[in-house]
Design a protein around this motif. Structure first.
Motif, PDB file in Angstrom:
ATOM      1  N   LEU A   1       0.144 -12.885  -2.976  1.00  0.00           N
ATOM      2  CA  LEU A   1       1.308 -12.238  -2.377  1.00  0.00           C
ATOM      3  C   LEU A   1       2.409 -12.055  -3.409  1.00  0.00           C
ATOM      4  O   LEU A   1       3.056 -10.998  -3.461  1.00  0.00           O
ATOM      5  CB  LEU A   1       1.818 -13.054  -1.186  1.00  0.00           C
ATOM      6  CG  LEU A   1       3.029 -12.468  -0.448  1.00  0.00           C
ATOM      7  CD1 LEU A   1       2.705 -11.075   0.085  1.00  0.00           C
ATOM      8  CD2 LEU A   1       3.455 -13.385   0.688  1.00  0.00           C
TER       9      LEU A   1
ATOM     10  N   ARG B   1      -0.981  -5.033   0.493  1.00  0.00           N
ATOM     11  CA  ARG B   1      -0.267  -6.081   1.224  1.00  0.00           C
ATOM     12  C   ARG B   1      -0.815  -6.219   2.638  1.00  0.00           C
ATOM     13  O   ARG B   1      -0.958  -7.336   3.149  1.00  0.00           O
ATOM     14  CB  ARG B   1       1.219  -5.750   1.271  1.00  0.00           C
ATOM     15  CG  ARG B   1       2.060  -6.841   1.904  1.00  0.00           C
ATOM     16  CD  ARG B   1       3.522  -6.637   1.629  1.00  0.00           C
ATOM     17  NE  ARG B   1       4.316  -7.733   2.174  1.00  0.00           N
ATOM     18  CZ  ARG B   1       5.614  -7.881   1.954  1.00  0.00           C
ATOM     19  NH1 ARG B   1       6.266  -7.024   1.189  1.00  0.00           N
ATOM     20  NH2 ARG B   1       6.275  -8.893   2.480  1.00  0.00           N
TER      21      ARG B   1
ATOM     22  N   ILE C   1       1.449  -9.176  -5.617  1.00  0.00           N
ATOM     23  CA  ILE C   1       1.628  -7.887  -4.932  1.00  0.00           C
ATOM     24  C   ILE C   1       3.099  -7.493  -4.911  1.00  0.00           C
ATOM     25  O   ILE C   1       3.467  -6.355  -5.234  1.00  0.00           O
ATOM     26  CB  ILE C   1       1.061  -7.966  -3.500  1.00  0.00           C
ATOM     27  CG1 ILE C   1      -0.457  -8.109  -3.536  1.00  0.00           C
ATOM     28  CG2 ILE C   1       1.453  -6.728  -2.696  1.00  0.00           C
ATOM     29  CD1 ILE C   1      -1.075  -8.411  -2.192  1.00  0.00           C
ATOM     30  N   ILE C   2       3.958  -8.437  -4.537  1.00  0.00           N
ATOM     31  CA  ILE C   2       5.391  -8.144  -4.463  1.00  0.00           C
ATOM     32  C   ILE C   2       5.940  -7.796  -5.844  1.00  0.00           C
ATOM     33  O   ILE C   2       6.720  -6.845  -5.997  1.00  0.00           O
ATOM     34  CB  ILE C   2       6.145  -9.342  -3.859  1.00  0.00           C
ATOM     35  CG1 ILE C   2       5.734  -9.538  -2.389  1.00  0.00           C
ATOM     36  CG2 ILE C   2       7.654  -9.149  -3.964  1.00  0.00           C
ATOM     37  CD1 ILE C   2       6.318 -10.778  -1.751  1.00  0.00           C
TER      38      ILE C   2
ATOM     39  N   ARG D   1       4.528  -4.337  -7.018  1.00  0.00           N
ATOM     40  CA  ARG D   1       5.114  -3.261  -6.205  1.00  0.00           C
ATOM     41  C   ARG D   1       6.562  -3.006  -6.613  1.00  0.00           C
ATOM     42  O   ARG D   1       7.009  -1.850  -6.698  1.00  0.00           O
ATOM     43  CB  ARG D   1       5.051  -3.627  -4.724  1.00  0.00           C
ATOM     44  CG  ARG D   1       5.548  -2.514  -3.791  1.00  0.00           C
ATOM     45  CD  ARG D   1       5.330  -2.876  -2.329  1.00  0.00           C
ATOM     46  NE  ARG D   1       5.709  -1.791  -1.452  1.00  0.00           N
ATOM     47  CZ  ARG D   1       6.940  -1.601  -0.990  1.00  0.00           C
ATOM     48  NH1 ARG D   1       7.905  -2.461  -1.330  1.00  0.00           N
ATOM     49  NH2 ARG D   1       7.230  -0.583  -0.192  1.00  0.00           N
TER      50      ARG D   1
ATOM     51  N   TYR E   1      -3.983  -8.132   2.395  1.00  0.00           N
ATOM     52  CA  TYR E   1      -3.702  -9.560   2.202  1.00  0.00           C
ATOM     53  C   TYR E   1      -3.368 -10.224   3.537  1.00  0.00           C
ATOM     54  O   TYR E   1      -3.907 -11.288   3.872  1.00  0.00           O
ATOM     55  CB  TYR E   1      -2.551  -9.734   1.218  1.00  0.00           C
ATOM     56  CG  TYR E   1      -2.027 -11.144   1.126  1.00  0.00           C
ATOM     57  CD1 TYR E   1      -2.653 -12.096   0.329  1.00  0.00           C
ATOM     58  CD2 TYR E   1      -0.910 -11.542   1.863  1.00  0.00           C
ATOM     59  CE1 TYR E   1      -2.182 -13.395   0.251  1.00  0.00           C
ATOM     60  CE2 TYR E   1      -0.430 -12.842   1.791  1.00  0.00           C
ATOM     61  CZ  TYR E   1      -1.066 -13.755   0.986  1.00  0.00           C
ATOM     62  OH  TYR E   1      -0.591 -15.046   0.929  1.00  0.00           O
ATOM     63  N   GLN E   2      -2.486  -9.592   4.300  1.00  0.00           N
ATOM     64  CA  GLN E   2      -2.089 -10.170   5.589  1.00  0.00           C
ATOM     65  C   GLN E   2      -3.272 -10.226   6.556  1.00  0.00           C
ATOM     66  O   GLN E   2      -3.436 -11.207   7.298  1.00  0.00           O
ATOM     67  CB  GLN E   2      -0.943  -9.347   6.185  1.00  0.00           C
ATOM     68  CG  GLN E   2       0.349  -9.464   5.385  1.00  0.00           C
ATOM     69  CD  GLN E   2       1.431  -8.510   5.871  1.00  0.00           C
ATOM     70  OE1 GLN E   2       1.152  -7.510   6.522  1.00  0.00           O
ATOM     71  NE2 GLN E   2       2.675  -8.830   5.554  1.00  0.00           N
TER      72      GLN E   2
END
Length: 311
Positions: A168, A236, A171-172, A175, A239-240
């Motif tokens: 995560l 994302r 990804i953040i 991004r 991932y969730q």
């Protein structure tokens, strides 16, 4: 600071900077300088105070073209990606009729890559030097885009195979880098459009179609980073979804274990009551029989759950 006379792509080092103040009989002068050299260059070439201030500024400069009486001041951003963070390096350019001055705070690979191209193309004018330099800078965005694309594919594969909390943060972070870079691509694209369409006296009219090709590449790059932004959103969501699936899987296992132990708990609860008479309490080997029944019951329920794919 390095001073070179460029004639048909052939470089000749110049020791005395005063030689560059007079146009050469053939070719042009390329001065590759650091920001510390501006104190020498500004009075010699009449650089505008605002342009010098932009070169010295610690703040990030937007790509732009500023036109002065005898020279153009151009800012374009070089790019580098180290798999964790995207770096932009400002490349400041002063373009005159018989010279081009490049000023950077760090050494850029684009300037090193440019030399063999100038020799191969037998470049003899500073505006053609500018064209090849901008072309290399823009092409490097494609290379970085390919590395970002590969990074997204690797993240997607890792998430599907073995989801971790650290994914995560990756990804953040990626991004955020893509969104930040996308904001920079707009002004850079506008700069190249200006070089392509605007009537500029220091740039040969025949270069217009070449800058048009670079502009098309800049548009493709901007579109690519729009796609990367959407892919990061999908990543994302993946991932969730993976985290939710793992949580559901864990809850299903716990639920099955609880269900299996419920009848066993019921049996042990009965035989744990404080009464004098309970069936089988005083039977010889009763505890072993009871444990066997409990094991058979638990194993039987486990087999049933496996057949129904509940576990």
């Amino acid at each position: 600071m390095k001073i070179r006379h460029v004639n048909n792509g052939v470089f000749t080092l110049i020791e005395d900077i005063n030689e560059t103040l007079v146009p050469a009989a053939e070719g042009f002068y390329w001065i590759d300088a650091d920001v510390e050299d501006l104190a020498i260059l500004q009075p010699l070439f009449g650089m505008h105070d605002l342009a010098v201030e932009d070169c010295l500024s610690e703040e990030e400069q937007r790509p732009k073209l500023e036109i002065y009486e005898n020279q153009y001041f151009i800012v374009i951003n070089s790019i580098r990606f180290d798999d964790e963070e995207i770096f932009l390096r400002a490349l400041n350019i002063f373009l005159g009729r018989h010279y081009i001055i490049t000023i950077t705070k760090q050494k850029l690979n684009e300037l090193r890559s440019l030399k063999p191209i100038l020799w191969e193309q037998e470049v003899n004018r500073p505006d053609y030097f500018l064209y090849h330099l901008v072309d290399i800078v823009v092409d490097n965005y494609f290379l970085v885009g390919d590395r970002i694309d590969n990074r997204i594919e690797m993240l997607e594969e890792d998430i599907l195979m073995n989801t971790k909390k650290s994914h995560l943060n990756e990804i953040i972070g990626l991004r955020g880098e893509i969104l930040w870079l996308k904001k920079v691509l707009g002004p850079q694209k506008d700069l190249i459009a200006t070089l392509n369409k605007r009537d500029l006296k220091l740039i040969d009219d025949q270069l217009q179609k070449y800058f048009s090709d670079i502009y098309e590449n800049a548009v493709k790059i901007a579109e690519s980073f729009d796609t990367y932004r959407e892919l990061m959103g999908n990543l994302r969501e993946a991932y969730q979804s993976s985290i939710s699936a793992r949580a559901n899987e864990i809850m299903r296992v716990f639920t099955a274990m609880t269900t299996i132990f419920m009848p066993l708990t019921f049996i042990t609860g009965i035989y744990g009551m404080n009464f004098d008479f309970i069936p089988g309490m005083h039977v010889r080997g009763g505890s072993i029989i009871l444990l066997g029944i409990m094991m058979v019951l638990g194993a039987g329920m486990l087999i049933v759950f496996r057949k129904k794919n509940w576990l």
